[in-house]
Write a protein that holds these residues in place. Structure first.
Motif, PDB file in Angstrom:
ATOM      1  N   GLY A  61       0.790  -1.225   0.000  1.00  0.00           N
ATOM      2  CA  GLY A  61       0.000   0.000   0.000  1.00  0.00           C
ATOM      3  C   GLY A  61       0.820   1.272   0.000  1.00  0.00           C
ATOM      4  N   ASP A  62       2.076   1.179   0.433  1.00  0.00           N
ATOM      5  CA  ASP A  62       2.941   2.362   0.456  1.00  0.00           C
ATOM      6  C   ASP A  62       3.603   2.619  -0.892  1.00  0.00           C
ATOM      7  OD1 ASP A  62       4.886   0.368   0.346  1.00  0.00           O
ATOM      8  OD2 ASP A  62       5.914   0.995   2.177  1.00  0.00           O
ATOM      9  N   GLY A  63       3.278   1.786  -1.907  1.00  0.00           N
ATOM     10  CA  GLY A  63       3.837   1.964  -3.242  1.00  0.00           C
ATOM     11  C   GLY A  63       5.062   1.127  -3.524  1.00  0.00           C
ATOM     12  N   ASN A  64       5.553   0.412  -2.541  1.00  0.00           N
ATOM     13  CA  ASN A  64       6.752  -0.400  -2.706  1.00  0.00           C
ATOM     14  C   ASN A  64       6.367  -1.805  -3.159  1.00  0.00           C
ATOM     15  OD1 ASN A  64       9.549  -0.485  -2.623  1.00  0.00           O
ATOM     16  ND2 ASN A  64       9.693  -0.648  -0.412  1.00  0.00           N
ATOM     17  N   VAL A  65       7.172  -2.393  -4.035  1.00  0.00           N
ATOM     18  CA  VAL A  65       7.048  -3.801  -4.422  1.00  0.00           C
ATOM     19  C   VAL A  65       8.218  -4.498  -3.754  1.00  0.00           C
ATOM     20  CG1 VAL A  65       6.975  -5.438  -6.331  1.00  0.00           C
ATOM     21  CG2 VAL A  65       5.956  -3.164  -6.595  1.00  0.00           C
ATOM     22  N   VAL A  66       7.927  -5.477  -2.898  1.00  0.00           N
ATOM     23  CA  VAL A  66       8.962  -6.057  -2.037  1.00  0.00           C
ATOM     24  C   VAL A  66       8.938  -7.575  -2.116  1.00  0.00           C
ATOM     25  CG1 VAL A  66       9.898  -6.166   0.316  1.00  0.00           C
ATOM     26  CG2 VAL A  66       8.727  -4.095  -0.463  1.00  0.00           C
ATOM     27  N   LEU A  67      10.134  -8.156  -2.218  1.00  0.00           N
ATOM     28  CA  LEU A  67      10.315  -9.601  -2.153  1.00  0.00           C
ATOM     29  C   LEU A  67      10.818  -9.941  -0.757  1.00  0.00           C
ATOM     30  CD1 LEU A  67      10.389 -12.331  -3.698  1.00  0.00           C
ATOM     31  CD2 LEU A  67      12.781 -11.804  -4.236  1.00  0.00           C
ATOM     32  N   TYR A  68      10.083 -10.818  -0.070  1.00  0.00           N
ATOM     33  CA  TYR A  68      10.429 -11.228   1.292  1.00  0.00           C
ATOM     34  C   TYR A  68      10.920 -12.663   1.307  1.00  0.00           C
ATOM     35  CZ  TYR A  68       7.934  -7.106   2.986  1.00  0.00           C
ATOM     36  OH  TYR A  68       7.527  -5.815   3.243  1.00  0.00           O
ATOM     37  N   GLY A  82       6.520   5.283   0.059  1.00  0.00           N
ATOM     38  CA  GLY A  82       6.180   6.697   0.190  1.00  0.00           C
ATOM     39  C   GLY A  82       5.303   7.187  -0.954  1.00  0.00           C
ATOM     40  N   ASN A  83       4.805   6.252  -1.763  1.00  0.00           N
ATOM     41  CA  ASN A  83       3.962   6.591  -2.901  1.00  0.00           C
ATOM     42  C   ASN A  83       2.624   5.862  -2.796  1.00  0.00           C
ATOM     43  OD1 ASN A  83       5.636   8.240  -4.982  1.00  0.00           O
ATOM     44  ND2 ASN A  83       7.028   6.655  -4.235  1.00  0.00           N
ATOM     45  N   ASP A  84       1.851   6.213  -1.765  1.00  0.00           N
ATOM     46  CA  ASP A  84       0.537   5.588  -1.592  1.00  0.00           C
ATOM     47  C   ASP A  84      -0.257   5.674  -2.889  1.00  0.00           C
ATOM     48  OD1 ASP A  84       1.369   5.320   1.000  1.00  0.00           O
ATOM     49  OD2 ASP A  84      -0.134   6.659   1.853  1.00  0.00           O
ATOM     50  N   GLY A  85      -0.897   4.575  -3.260  1.00  0.00           N
ATOM     51  CA  GLY A  85      -1.688   4.545  -4.480  1.00  0.00           C
ATOM     52  C   GLY A  85      -0.913   4.121  -5.707  1.00  0.00           C
ATOM     53  N   ALA A  86       0.400   3.898  -5.557  1.00  0.00           N
ATOM     54  CA  ALA A  86       1.192   3.421  -6.693  1.00  0.00           C
ATOM     55  C   ALA A  86       0.772   1.993  -7.036  1.00  0.00           C
ATOM     56  CB  ALA A  86       2.681   3.479  -6.358  1.00  0.00           C
ATOM     57  N   TYR A  87       1.064   1.580  -8.253  1.00  0.00           N
ATOM     58  CA  TYR A  87       0.701   0.240  -8.712  1.00  0.00           C
ATOM     59  C   TYR A  87       1.779  -0.312  -9.634  1.00  0.00           C
ATOM     60  CZ  TYR A  87      -0.870   2.959 -12.751  1.00  0.00           C
ATOM     61  OH  TYR A  87      -0.920   3.827 -13.808  1.00  0.00           O
ATOM     62  N   LEU A  88       1.787  -1.613  -9.788  1.00  0.00           N
ATOM     63  CA  LEU A  88       2.731  -2.313 -10.656  1.00  0.00           C
ATOM     64  C   LEU A  88       2.034  -2.686 -11.949  1.00  0.00           C
ATOM     65  CD1 LEU A  88       5.449  -3.851 -11.163  1.00  0.00           C
ATOM     66  CD2 LEU A  88       4.385  -5.810 -10.003  1.00  0.00           C
TER      67      LEU A  88
END
Length: 113
Positions: A61-68, A82-88
């Motif tokens: 939701g914060d705009g980050n795409v993360v691999l855990y 830091g980019n709420d609303g961003a999408y992939l």
């Protein structure tokens, strides 16, 4: 076809992929735990320093795409928090791009035609 859009809450685990509308581009979390973008069936990009450690990929939701990893620790990220609303977007041109909510690109694999 068209590009495929993935919003916050989207996630994939091992042996799953996010696929463009035409199927030409796949962002796959492989069985070997590597995150790889395939273009026309050939590897075109991989997440740096992620091989053998990835467990789940999340569009946050914060705009980050993360691999855990399996311990829920990040091993790779797009760095777009830091980019709420961003999408992939996984695009038919062979690129994967994170767009901010206004539609401007803020990260890309740079593998498009």
């Amino acid at each position: 076809m068209s590009d495929a859009i993935f919003h916050a809450g989207t996630q994939i685990t091992l042996n799953e992929a996010l696929t463009s509308g035409s199927g030409r581009t796949l962002l796959r979390l492989q069985e070997d735990r590597n995150l790889v973008l395939y273009k026309d069936g050939k590897p075109a990009w991989q997440a740096e320093n992620a091989w053998s450690r990835g467990n789940i990929l999340k569009v946050q939701g914060d705009g980050n795409v993360v691999l855990y990893d399996e311990a829920d620790q990040p091993v790779w990220a797009s760095g777009t928090d830091g980019n709420d609303g961003a999408y992939l977007a996984v695009q038919d041109d062979g690129n994967a791009v994170v767009y901010d909510k206004s539609g401007s690109p803020i990260w890309a694999t740079n593998t498009g035609d």
